[in-house]
Motif scaffolding. Sequence first.
Motif, PDB file in Angstrom:
ATOM      1  N   GLU A  69       0.827  -1.209   0.000  1.00  0.00           N
ATOM      2  CA  GLU A  69       0.000   0.000   0.000  1.00  0.00           C
ATOM      3  C   GLU A  69       0.864   1.262   0.000  1.00  0.00           C
ATOM      4  OE1 GLU A  69      -2.998  -0.014   3.019  1.00  0.00           O
ATOM      5  OE2 GLU A  69      -3.523  -2.115   2.668  1.00  0.00           O
ATOM      6  N   THR A  70       1.954   1.227   0.746  1.00  0.00           N
ATOM      7  CA  THR A  70       2.862   2.384   0.790  1.00  0.00           C
ATOM      8  C   THR A  70       3.431   2.677  -0.592  1.00  0.00           C
ATOM      9  OG1 THR A  70       3.436   1.940   3.100  1.00  0.00           O
ATOM     10  CG2 THR A  70       4.975   3.299   1.832  1.00  0.00           C
ATOM     11  N   LEU A  71       3.799   1.639  -1.325  1.00  0.00           N
ATOM     12  CA  LEU A  71       4.318   1.810  -2.683  1.00  0.00           C
ATOM     13  C   LEU A  71       3.252   2.402  -3.605  1.00  0.00           C
ATOM     14  CD1 LEU A  71       6.293  -1.545  -3.075  1.00  0.00           C
ATOM     15  CD2 LEU A  71       7.293   0.748  -2.978  1.00  0.00           C
ATOM     16  N   ILE A  72       2.035   1.906  -3.497  1.00  0.00           N
ATOM     17  CA  ILE A  72       0.949   2.400  -4.352  1.00  0.00           C
ATOM     18  C   ILE A  72       0.679   3.881  -4.093  1.00  0.00           C
ATOM     19  CG2 ILE A  72      -1.529   2.203  -4.827  1.00  0.00           C
ATOM     20  CD1 ILE A  72      -1.174  -0.840  -4.229  1.00  0.00           C
ATOM     21  N   LYS A  73       0.668   4.258  -2.817  1.00  0.00           N
ATOM     22  CA  LYS A  73       0.401   5.652  -2.462  1.00  0.00           C
ATOM     23  C   LYS A  73       1.469   6.598  -3.008  1.00  0.00           C
ATOM     24  CE  LYS A  73      -2.038   4.322   1.770  1.00  0.00           C
ATOM     25  NZ  LYS A  73      -1.950   4.235   3.258  1.00  0.00           N
ATOM     26  N   ALA A  74       2.694   6.104  -3.114  1.00  0.00           N
ATOM     27  CA  ALA A  74       3.798   6.931  -3.600  1.00  0.00           C
ATOM     28  C   ALA A  74       4.093   6.690  -5.077  1.00  0.00           C
ATOM     29  CB  ALA A  74       5.061   6.654  -2.771  1.00  0.00           C
ATOM     30  N   GLY A  75       3.262   5.897  -5.747  1.00  0.00           N
ATOM     31  CA  GLY A  75       3.577   5.443  -7.096  1.00  0.00           C
ATOM     32  C   GLY A  75       3.318   6.430  -8.208  1.00  0.00           C
TER      33      GLY A  75
END
Length: 269
Positions: A132-138
């Motif tokens: 989820e952290t990666l998606i939010k910063a993607g």
Amino acid sequence: MLRGLTIFLLSSAMASAQAVSTAQITGTVKDQAGLVLPGVTITVMQTDTGLTRTTLTGEGLAEALQGASVVVDVSNSPSFEATAVMEFFTTSTRNLLKYAAAAGVKHYVALSVVGTERIPDSPYLRAKNAQETLIKAGGIPYSIVHATQFFEFVKRIADDATVGTTVRVPPALIQPMAADDVAKAVGRIAVGAPVNGTVEVAGPQQFRFDELIRQGLAARNDPREVVVDPHARYFGAELAERSLVPAGEARLGEIRFEEWLGQAALQQR
């Protein structure tokens, strides 16, 4: 208008615990008001059993995502071992984000789990939180769908919590839902505007954990005793009372547990 909808599926994550060797996907795509959307193309990529390398290496993703405007990522790790599950979700998500951005995808939808951020001692949920952290910063507009546990996994939960002939469960609340309702919720969110945040979805009923397991076992004439144990763990994780229920207002499914049990019993005849 949507140019395409690319769905990444792992059959063991979205189906019941029973093995599925063949499947067919049919139906219509509807918006959040329930209206049918014409001309929407759905491309399904299977990431299970040997094809997991697609997301782990990026092989074939550029071609698969060509022309897509929405990616719905419901992929799952083939292993729940701590290192392996973290490697799967971080590597796969980086690859999907990279190729989705290159393809001009406008909406990245990911299925995750209610309580992901509240159960840090679960290796699986730590990995989902990293995803989820990666998606939010993607850099791609996104919607993360937090779903509660599926009805389809109640027996598996009971089996994991069984010692001898006793099922030991924590004193927690749970608000499970049918996989069909999860799929409908994800589909509606996918054809809507990105929320750039998290949407929680849950079943229409809240249970005490022991009540749910006892009802599920009784429907199968399973004689195991269910007891509440404050030291019992949930797939290795310690739970607070509300770890498995939505933190805020959730979108609720329509199928009730007793209705689902009746349908499951008919299918087994």
